[in-house]
Design a protein around this motif. Structure first.
Motif, short mmCIF file in Angstrom:
data_model
loop_
_atom_site.label_atom_id
_atom_site.label_comp_id
_atom_site.label_asym_id
_atom_site.label_seq_id
_atom_site.Cartn_x
_atom_site.Cartn_y
_atom_site.Cartn_z
N GLY A 84 -13.12 14.59 -15.39
CA GLY A 84 -14.43 15.22 -15.44
C GLY A 84 -14.71 16.01 -16.70
N HIS A 85 -13.72 16.17 -17.56
CA HIS A 85 -13.92 16.91 -18.80
C HIS A 85 -14.45 15.98 -19.88
CE1 HIS A 85 -10.93 19.45 -16.72
NE2 HIS A 85 -11.72 20.40 -17.18
N VAL A 86 -15.36 16.46 -20.67
CA VAL A 86 -15.92 15.65 -21.74
C VAL A 86 -15.37 16.06 -23.10
CG1 VAL A 86 -18.03 15.08 -20.52
CG2 VAL A 86 -17.96 17.11 -21.94
N SER A 87 -14.62 17.13 -23.16
CA SER A 87 -14.09 17.61 -24.42
C SER A 87 -12.75 16.92 -24.72
CB SER A 87 -13.89 19.13 -24.35
OG SER A 87 -13.38 19.60 -25.56
N LEU A 88 -12.59 16.48 -25.97
CA LEU A 88 -11.35 15.85 -26.42
C LEU A 88 -10.75 16.71 -27.53
CD1 LEU A 88 -12.37 12.11 -26.99
CD2 LEU A 88 -10.81 12.95 -25.27
N SER A 89 -9.44 16.68 -27.63
CA SER A 89 -8.79 17.31 -28.78
C SER A 89 -8.65 16.26 -29.88
CB SER A 89 -7.42 17.85 -28.39
OG SER A 89 -6.53 16.78 -28.13
N TRP A 90 -8.38 16.72 -31.08
CA TRP A 90 -8.18 15.81 -32.21
C TRP A 90 -7.01 14.87 -31.91
CZ3 TRP A 90 -9.82 13.43 -36.27
CH2 TRP A 90 -8.95 12.97 -37.25
N ALA A 91 -5.93 15.40 -31.36
CA ALA A 91 -4.75 14.59 -31.06
C ALA A 91 -5.08 13.51 -30.03
CB ALA A 91 -3.62 15.49 -30.55
N GLN A 103 3.24 7.99 -21.78
CA GLN A 103 3.52 7.89 -20.35
C GLN A 103 3.82 9.25 -19.75
OE1 GLN A 103 3.01 5.12 -18.69
NE2 GLN A 103 2.49 4.10 -20.59
N LYS A 104 4.61 10.04 -20.44
CA LYS A 104 4.96 11.35 -19.95
C LYS A 104 5.07 12.28 -21.14
CE LYS A 104 8.41 13.87 -17.32
NZ LYS A 104 9.69 13.83 -16.64
N SER A 105 4.36 13.38 -21.09
CA SER A 105 4.44 14.33 -22.19
C SER A 105 4.37 15.75 -21.64
CB SER A 105 3.32 14.11 -23.20
OG SER A 105 2.09 14.43 -22.61
N ILE A 106 5.02 16.62 -22.34
CA ILE A 106 4.99 18.04 -22.00
C ILE A 106 4.58 18.78 -23.27
CG2 ILE A 106 6.33 20.03 -21.25
CD1 ILE A 106 8.21 18.02 -19.84
N GLN A 107 3.50 19.52 -23.18
CA GLN A 107 3.06 20.30 -24.34
C GLN A 107 3.53 21.72 -24.15
OE1 GLN A 107 -1.08 20.08 -25.28
NE2 GLN A 107 -0.84 21.32 -27.11
N LYS A 108 4.37 22.16 -25.07
CA LYS A 108 4.90 23.52 -25.03
C LYS A 108 3.81 24.50 -25.46
CE LYS A 108 9.07 22.10 -24.14
NZ LYS A 108 9.76 22.35 -22.91
N THR A 109 3.85 25.68 -24.88
CA THR A 109 2.86 26.69 -25.24
C THR A 109 3.15 27.21 -26.65
OG1 THR A 109 4.19 28.42 -24.20
CG2 THR A 109 2.47 27.40 -22.87
N ARG A 110 2.09 27.50 -27.35
CA ARG A 110 2.18 28.01 -28.70
C ARG A 110 1.32 29.25 -28.81
NH1 ARG A 110 6.18 25.26 -29.02
NH2 ARG A 110 6.32 23.31 -30.11
N PHE A 111 1.67 30.11 -29.75
CA PHE A 111 0.92 31.32 -29.98
C PHE A 111 -0.39 30.99 -30.67
CE2 PHE A 111 -0.22 34.85 -32.81
CZ PHE A 111 -0.39 35.84 -31.86
N HIS A 112 -1.51 31.51 -30.15
CA HIS A 112 -2.81 31.33 -30.75
C HIS A 112 -3.44 32.70 -31.01
CE1 HIS A 112 -2.99 27.04 -30.12
NE2 HIS A 112 -2.53 27.24 -28.91
N ILE A 113 -4.04 32.83 -32.14
CA ILE A 113 -4.71 34.11 -32.47
C ILE A 113 -6.08 34.13 -31.85
CG2 ILE A 113 -5.60 35.51 -34.35
CD1 ILE A 113 -3.33 34.46 -36.06
#
Length: 113
Positions: A84-91, A103-113
């Motif tokens: 239901g989301h219409v927003s895409l990331s560049w990746a 097939q399977k991915s885990i995105q680790k959290t990163r620090f964001h300002i």
């Protein structure tokens, strides 16, 4: 000129698009269906029903740019997290256009300002 990067916002049109539509027809879909301003500088992504054609509509200084890709074999796959989301990331956009399916991915959290 003629450049897209991770600094842009990307929005996927959820319906199936008639690829005969040009600048004006796609701007109408952006305004009416996505409720966004086509001249905002955001990038809008459109797929046809069999997902063999993709168009990206982008406003740059002075006018619209339309990127168009037609696959001779295979289909574009949608990102897994498109509930239901219409927003895409560049990746996600790059993976979709290049035909890479994770097939399977885990995105680790990163620090964001």
């Amino acid at each position: 000129m003629f450049s897209l990067s991770s600094s842009h916002s990307y929005f996927l049109y959820q319906g199936r698009c008639d690829m005969r539509k040009g600048f004006d027809g796609l701007c109408g879909l952006v305004s009416a269906e996505l409720d966004r301003n086509p001249t905002s500088g955001e990038v809008f992504v459109f797929l046809n029903r069999p997902r063999t054609h993709i168009k990206l509509l982008h406003w740059e200084n002075g006018g619209f740019v339309l990127y168009y890709k037609r696959l001779e074999k295979g289909t574009f796959s949608l990102p897994k997290a498109m509930d239901g989301h219409v927003s895409l990331s560049w990746a996600e956009l790059v993976l979709m256009v290049e035909g890479i399916q994770i097939q399977k991915s885990i995105q680790k959290t990163r620090f964001h300002i």
